[in-house]
Motif scaffolding. Structure first.
Motif, mmCIF file in Angstrom:
data_model
loop_
_atom_site.group_PDB
_atom_site.id
_atom_site.type_symbol
_atom_site.label_atom_id
_atom_site.label_comp_id
_atom_site.label_asym_id
_atom_site.label_seq_id
_atom_site.Cartn_x
_atom_site.Cartn_y
_atom_site.Cartn_z
ATOM 1 N N ILE A 3 25.700 -59.346 30.325
ATOM 2 C CA ILE A 3 24.336 -59.276 29.803
ATOM 3 C C ILE A 3 23.484 -58.447 30.753
ATOM 4 O O ILE A 3 23.573 -58.602 31.972
ATOM 5 C CB ILE A 3 23.735 -60.684 29.632
ATOM 6 N N GLU A 4 22.651 -57.581 30.191
ATOM 7 C CA GLU A 4 21.885 -56.643 31.015
ATOM 8 C C GLU A 4 20.454 -56.512 30.491
ATOM 9 O O GLU A 4 20.221 -56.456 29.286
ATOM 10 C CB GLU A 4 22.569 -55.270 30.986
ATOM 11 N N HIS A 5 19.500 -56.468 31.409
ATOM 12 C CA HIS A 5 18.103 -56.215 31.043
ATOM 13 C C HIS A 5 17.855 -54.719 30.882
ATOM 14 O O HIS A 5 18.379 -53.910 31.668
ATOM 15 C CB HIS A 5 17.166 -56.736 32.141
ATOM 16 N N ILE A 6 17.054 -54.356 29.885
ATOM 17 C CA ILE A 6 16.536 -52.992 29.794
ATOM 18 C C ILE A 6 15.008 -53.105 29.747
ATOM 19 O O ILE A 6 14.446 -53.672 28.828
ATOM 20 C CB ILE A 6 17.101 -52.213 28.582
ATOM 21 N N ILE A 7 14.345 -52.565 30.765
ATOM 22 C CA ILE A 7 12.928 -52.840 31.010
ATOM 23 C C ILE A 7 12.131 -51.544 31.063
ATOM 24 O O ILE A 7 12.503 -50.602 31.770
ATOM 25 C CB ILE A 7 12.756 -53.601 32.343
ATOM 26 N N SER A 8 11.026 -51.504 30.331
ATOM 27 C CA SER A 8 10.123 -50.354 30.342
ATOM 28 C C SER A 8 8.908 -50.656 31.216
ATOM 29 O O SER A 8 8.366 -51.756 31.191
ATOM 30 C CB SER A 8 9.638 -50.041 28.916
ATOM 31 N N THR A 9 8.470 -49.639 31.979
ATOM 32 C CA THR A 9 7.268 -49.771 32.796
ATOM 33 C C THR A 9 6.631 -48.394 32.956
ATOM 34 O O THR A 9 7.196 -47.386 32.517
ATOM 35 C CB THR A 9 7.587 -50.414 34.163
ATOM 36 N N MET A 10 5.457 -48.358 33.587
ATOM 37 C CA MET A 10 4.747 -47.090 33.789
ATOM 38 C C MET A 10 4.073 -47.049 35.154
ATOM 39 O O MET A 10 3.602 -48.072 35.664
ATOM 40 C CB MET A 10 3.660 -46.896 32.716
ATOM 41 N N SER A 60 8.641 -45.899 22.936
ATOM 42 C CA SER A 60 9.895 -45.678 22.218
ATOM 43 C C SER A 60 10.811 -44.714 22.974
ATOM 44 O O SER A 60 12.029 -44.908 23.020
ATOM 45 C CB SER A 60 9.616 -45.147 20.805
ATOM 46 N N ARG A 61 10.224 -43.680 23.565
ATOM 47 C CA ARG A 61 11.029 -42.754 24.373
ATOM 48 C C ARG A 61 11.641 -43.474 25.565
ATOM 49 O O ARG A 61 12.795 -43.236 25.933
ATOM 50 C CB ARG A 61 10.170 -41.582 24.841
ATOM 51 N N SER A 62 10.857 -44.353 26.184
ATOM 52 C CA SER A 62 11.370 -45.140 27.302
ATOM 53 C C SER A 62 12.553 -45.992 26.872
ATOM 54 O O SER A 62 13.593 -46.035 27.538
ATOM 55 C CB SER A 62 10.251 -46.035 27.855
ATOM 56 N N ARG A 63 12.418 -46.674 25.741
ATOM 57 C CA ARG A 63 13.495 -47.555 25.287
ATOM 58 C C ARG A 63 14.717 -46.771 24.819
ATOM 59 O O ARG A 63 15.846 -47.242 24.983
ATOM 60 C CB ARG A 63 12.964 -48.480 24.187
ATOM 61 N N ASN A 64 14.513 -45.593 24.277
ATOM 62 C CA ASN A 64 15.660 -44.767 23.908
ATOM 63 C C ASN A 64 16.412 -44.288 25.146
ATOM 64 O O ASN A 64 17.648 -44.194 25.133
ATOM 65 C CB ASN A 64 15.205 -43.590 23.051
ATOM 66 N N ARG A 65 15.693 -43.976 26.207
ATOM 67 C CA ARG A 65 16.367 -43.608 27.464
ATOM 68 C C ARG A 65 17.142 -44.812 28.002
ATOM 69 O O ARG A 65 18.258 -44.657 28.504
ATOM 70 C CB ARG A 65 15.331 -43.133 28.484
ATOM 71 N N LEU A 66 16.565 -45.998 27.860
ATOM 72 C CA LEU A 66 17.264 -47.211 28.293
ATOM 73 C C LEU A 66 18.542 -47.429 27.485
ATOM 74 O O LEU A 66 19.560 -47.872 28.034
ATOM 75 C CB LEU A 66 16.342 -48.422 28.150
ATOM 76 N N GLY A 151 24.197 -45.823 15.361
ATOM 77 C CA GLY A 151 23.313 -44.700 15.649
ATOM 78 C C GLY A 151 21.843 -45.052 15.565
ATOM 79 O O GLY A 151 21.011 -44.218 15.205
ATOM 80 N N ILE A 152 21.508 -46.294 15.916
ATOM 81 C CA ILE A 152 20.120 -46.766 15.830
ATOM 82 C C ILE A 152 19.367 -46.421 17.113
ATOM 83 O O ILE A 152 19.916 -46.503 18.216
ATOM 84 C CB ILE A 152 20.080 -48.291 15.624
ATOM 85 N N CYS A 153 18.101 -46.035 16.963
ATOM 86 C CA CYS A 153 17.241 -45.822 18.128
ATOM 87 C C CYS A 153 15.811 -46.157 17.737
ATOM 88 O O CYS A 153 15.515 -46.453 16.578
ATOM 89 C CB CYS A 153 17.351 -44.396 18.653
ATOM 90 N N PHE A 154 14.902 -46.131 18.709
ATOM 91 C CA PHE A 154 13.491 -46.414 18.456
ATOM 92 C C PHE A 154 12.789 -45.150 17.971
ATOM 93 O O PHE A 154 13.076 -44.043 18.433
ATOM 94 C CB PHE A 154 12.824 -46.951 19.725
ATOM 95 N N ASN A 155 11.860 -45.326 17.046
ATOM 96 C CA ASN A 155 11.128 -44.212 16.440
ATOM 97 C C ASN A 155 10.100 -43.666 17.437
ATOM 98 O O ASN A 155 9.136 -44.352 17.781
ATOM 99 C CB ASN A 155 10.433 -44.693 15.158
ATOM 100 N N ASN A 156 10.279 -42.428 17.891
ATOM 101 C CA ASN A 156 9.403 -41.837 18.899
ATOM 102 C C ASN A 156 7.987 -41.553 18.403
ATOM 103 O O ASN A 156 7.099 -41.251 19.199
ATOM 104 C CB ASN A 156 10.003 -40.528 19.418
ATOM 105 N N LYS A 157 7.768 -41.658 17.096
ATOM 106 C CA LYS A 157 6.443 -41.328 16.549
ATOM 107 C C LYS A 157 5.531 -42.544 16.417
ATOM 108 O O LYS A 157 4.362 -42.410 16.036
ATOM 109 C CB LYS A 157 6.598 -40.627 15.195
#
Length: 273
Positions: A3-10, A60-66, A151-157
């Motif tokens: 199990i792994e965390h995927i975390i977005s921050t700025m 969304s771009r952050s989560r797609n990179r994750l 092939g699912i990803c987050f919508n960048n728009k």
């Protein structure tokens, strides 16, 4: 089961917030900032956290990179302002053992550490298109392989950092359902999160409904009108009492139209590169 965390921050210059999150397993952090950098931190409990600083913007771009960087079998979607509850890893692993056919499992978060405040359902339940709109991103876990194969990803728009700053997690779930993935809800709390502020002033309400309109179009497609009206009627007494149903619907339609127009421009530009 890894199990792994995927975390977005700025805009992070240091990562002490990782200790406040009470992480009990390894993870990947994408930090959207002004300087490229990659580091690895080892927490006091031995958990390894890989941090990647990038120049691009948008949640969304952050989560797609994750999604690209993650290596775990099960990923936990996270933000930098949550705190995981004791025993959360056992809750997650037990759920995937109970439902081996699950591709995505949605849990709960709480605004009060002493009680469960996000209990939508009392029992385990399957998600379908009509009941995914209230899911919060920090409640979502998924099998990495299932997402990759579909092939699912987050919508960048849509999502924070875009013109329509919410709804990306719900559109993600809708795309997963359309791809045939199975989504379950388990009514157990895995984390604590600070409650978001509700925008009540007129300009904020207009923007809120326009954003909802764009998100609902991404989620429901041809059924947009039906679900937009249901949303307005549901929220009318509590949040939308100051405006008419017609006006609320007009704002949501405006969000749909602006999103479609933005997509049409993107397609045109891509065609003419």
């Amino acid at each position: 089961m890894k199990i792994e965390h995927i975390i977005s921050t700025m805009n992070r210059t240091e990562y002490s917030f990782l200790y406040q999150m009470n992480l009990q397993t390894n993870g990947v952090v994408v930090n959207q900032t002004d300087k490229l950098d990659n580091k690895e931190y080892i927490l006091d409990n031995g958990c390894k956290i890989k941090t990647i600083s990038v120049l691009e913007r948008g949640l969304s771009r952050s989560r797609n990179r994750l999604l690209e960087e993650a290596t775990g079998e099960i990923c936990i979607v996270g933000d930098d302002d949550v705190e995981y509850m004791p025993g959360y890893l056992e809750i997650i692993s037990n759920a995937y053992e109970k439902y081996p056919d699950a591709d995505i499992i949605v849990f709960q978060f709480t605004h009060d550490k002493n009680r469960e405040t996000r209990s939508r359902y009392k029992k385990d339940k399957r998600y379908h298109l009509w009941n995914i709109s209230k899911v919060a991103s920090v409640e979502i876990t998924f099998k990495k392989k299932s997402i990759d194969v579909a092939g699912i990803c987050f919508n960048n728009k849509i999502g924070l950092g875009t013109k329509f700053p919410s709804g990306e997690e719900n559109a993600f779930l809708a795309d997963a359902l359309r791809a045939g993935l199975k989504i379950y809800h388990i009514p157990k709390t895995i984390c604590y999160a600070v409650e978001a502020h509700t925008i009540k002033d007129a300009p904020g309400l207009k923007k809120y409904l326009i954003t909802k309109g764009a998100a609902y179009y991404c989620i429901y497609k041809k059924l947009f009108g039906l679900y937009a009206l249901a949303f307005i009627l549901l929220k009318k007494k509590k949040m939308l009492s100051e405006i008419s149903i017609r006006q609320a619907m007009n704002y949501m339609r405006k969000g749909k139209q602006e999103y479609r127009r933005m997509n049409d421009v993107s397609k045109y530009n891509n065609t003419n590169i």
